[in-house]
Enzyme design. Structure first.
Site, mmCIF file in Angstrom:
data_model
loop_
_atom_site.group_PDB
_atom_site.id
_atom_site.type_symbol
_atom_site.label_atom_id
_atom_site.label_comp_id
_atom_site.label_asym_id
_atom_site.label_seq_id
_atom_site.Cartn_x
_atom_site.Cartn_y
_atom_site.Cartn_z
ATOM 1 N N THR A 1 0.846 -1.199 0.000
ATOM 2 C CA THR A 1 0.000 0.000 0.000
ATOM 3 C C THR A 1 0.875 1.239 0.000
ATOM 4 O OG1 THR A 1 -1.534 1.411 1.229
ATOM 5 C CG2 THR A 1 -0.354 -0.161 2.550
ATOM 6 N N ASP B 1 -0.056 3.797 1.348
ATOM 7 C CA ASP B 1 -0.380 4.498 2.597
ATOM 8 C C ASP B 1 0.570 4.161 3.756
ATOM 9 O OD1 ASP B 1 -2.576 5.295 1.110
ATOM 10 O OD2 ASP B 1 -3.917 3.827 2.015
ATOM 11 N N ARG C 1 -4.052 28.507 -3.590
ATOM 12 C CA ARG C 1 -4.371 27.494 -4.605
ATOM 13 C C ARG C 1 -4.237 26.099 -3.989
ATOM 14 N NH1 ARG C 1 -5.637 31.495 -6.719
ATOM 15 N NH2 ARG C 1 -5.189 32.256 -8.830
HETATM 16 O O1 F6P Z 1 -5.218 2.802 -0.084
HETATM 17 C C1 F6P Z 1 -4.656 3.430 -1.183
HETATM 18 C C2 F6P Z 1 -5.468 4.619 -1.591
HETATM 19 O O2 F6P Z 1 -4.813 5.246 -2.679
HETATM 20 C C3 F6P Z 1 -5.767 5.618 -0.474
HETATM 21 O O3 F6P Z 1 -4.659 6.443 -0.190
HETATM 22 C C4 F6P Z 1 -6.951 6.348 -1.036
HETATM 23 O O4 F6P Z 1 -7.765 6.881 -0.008
HETATM 24 C C5 F6P Z 1 -7.691 5.265 -1.769
HETATM 25 O O5 F6P Z 1 -6.765 4.244 -2.042
HETATM 26 C C6 F6P Z 1 -8.309 5.729 -3.071
HETATM 27 O O6 F6P Z 1 -9.023 4.673 -3.616
HETATM 28 P P1 F6P Z 1 -9.687 4.722 -5.059
HETATM 29 O O7 F6P Z 1 -8.667 4.193 -6.033
HETATM 30 O O8 F6P Z 1 -10.864 3.832 -4.930
HETATM 31 O O9 F6P Z 1 -10.042 6.131 -5.371
#
Ligand code: F6P
Length: 373
Positions: free
Chosen positions: A149, A151, A289
């Site tokens: 991930t 994240d 911005r």
């Molecule tokens: O978990 C990875 C992630 O990119 C998060 O950071 C984000 O909130 C989410 O997935 C976005 O998901 P999607 O691709 O469904 O917009």
């Protein structure tokens, strides 16, 4: 699993949001497994290839040989496809009366493996996918997880692959914003992904020289950010860069969401950057911005760090299976790759500890986190 417990055939699944390094893991798994004399299969789009084979004219699972994984280490995305919808643990089924009911479809996956004599699964994913992997392991499937991930919010591993690439891109983006922000004497608000964890915002914000960093783990006061901007103005510093994690929230408010959670699907976060920019403009009178980095953080080629982590994780997953492990996730415990029980990972989130040294580093450098200290 076949009668003598040896492995002859494995399947690989990539689930959840894509992350740079997925293809490197797939290649490492396939090359390493083939070297053990095992056959490899890839499941299309999470577990959809198993649950909905009819959707795939070329088959819901595809044979992976050397040719199929040649030259993919540096490519973003996943050659298997992925999905963050339709979690098989709570699959949304439409009932005749139009209502939606959640059903557990993991038994179908276990039966599929038995029927096709696939001895083990390598599940590459984040918290959602590893929770599914854990459930499958509890049902007797031989499973090894690989932590993915951008994240970086998975517990029990120093890092997940994909995070370094996302942070590097975010840092470069912040670097680029300094000159335009200064030229126009503006406040630039940069919104980054990360879901409920602030790792991407924290690491890129500090590395990119942001003046304020807002993360979910430290609820912020907008007055304090406005005060930071005014303080900079009084010192002749005519521009400010604020990095905000999509999951950050004000002390007295809620996080910004795009859409509510649906059955088998997580809520979508986003919009805090624009909200913040509007309010900061009103409070300080500064031209403001917003830049939303969004899915750009998930694209592109993995960094060297992520490629190596992915290749190490992929080969370690094969070694784990070979030595009889199941129900584990490969994890980086620097400088080694270890195996940790999936039950210690599933359903847990690794948040930024507000008192960690990286946050303290930011504070010592004068970065505002929007809180009192
Ligand atoms: O978990 C990875 C992630 O990119 C998060 O950071 C984000 O909130 C989410 O997935 C976005 O998901 P999607 O691709 O469904 O917009």
């Amino acid at each position: 699993m076949n009668s003598n417990n040896t492995i002859r055939r494995i399947a690989i699944s990539t689930g959840g949001g894509d992350a740079p390094g997925l293809n490197a893991v797939i290649r490492a798994l396939v090359v390493s497994a083939l070297n053990h004399g095992w056959e490899c299969y890839g499941i299309r789009e999470g577990f959809n290839g198993v649950l909905f084979p009819e959707r795939y004219p070329d088959g819901g699972i595809i044979r992976l040989n050397r040719d199929r994984v040649r030259g993919i280490t540096h490519l973003g995305g996943t050659i298997l496809g992925t999905t963050n919808k339709g979690n098989p643990l709570c699959y949304p089924l439409r009932m005749p009366d139009g209502s939606i009911r959640e059903v557990d479809r993991t038994d179908e996956i276990v039966s599929y493996f038995a029927k096709h004599e696939i001895d083990a699964l390598v599940a590459i994913g984040g918290d959602g996918s590893l929770t599914i992997a854990h459930a499958l392991a509890k049902k007797g499937l031989r499973v090894v997880g690989v932590p993915k991930t951008i994240d970086n919010d998975l517990d029990k591993t120093n890092t997940t692959f994909g995070f370094d690439t996302a942070v590097s891109f975010a840092t470069e983006s912040i670097d680029r914003l300094h000159s335009t922000a200064e030229s126009h004497q503006r406040v630039m608000v940069v919104e980054v992904m990360g879901r409920y964890a602030g790792w991407i915002a924290l690491h890129s914000g500090i590395s990119g020289g942001a003046h304020a960093i807002l993360i979910p783990e430290i609820p912020f006061s907008i007055e304090r950010i406005a005060a930071k901007i005014r303080e900079r103005e009084s010192q002749g510093r005519i521009y400010t860069i604020v990095v905000v994690a999509e999951g950050a929230r004000p002390e007295d408010g809620h996080r910004a969401i795009v859409s509510q959670a649906d059955v088998g699907q997580a809520e979508r976060l986003g919009g805090i950057g624009e909200q913040l920019a509007r309010t900061l403009c009103q409070m300080t009178g500064k031209d403001t911005r917003t830049v939303v980095l969004g899915h750009l953080l998930r694209g592109g080629s993995p960094t060297t760090f992520d490629r190596l982590a992915a290749l190490r994780f992929g080969t370690a997953a094969v070694r784990a299976l070979e030595s009889g492990h199941s129900g584990v996730m490969v994890a980086l415990h620097h400088p080694n790759v270890m195996y940790v029980p999936l039950e210690e990972v599933a359903g847990r989130m690794k948040a930024v500890p507000p008192d960690c040294d990286t946050v303290q580093t930011g504070r010592d450098l004068g970065i505002c986190f929007g809180d009192e200290t």
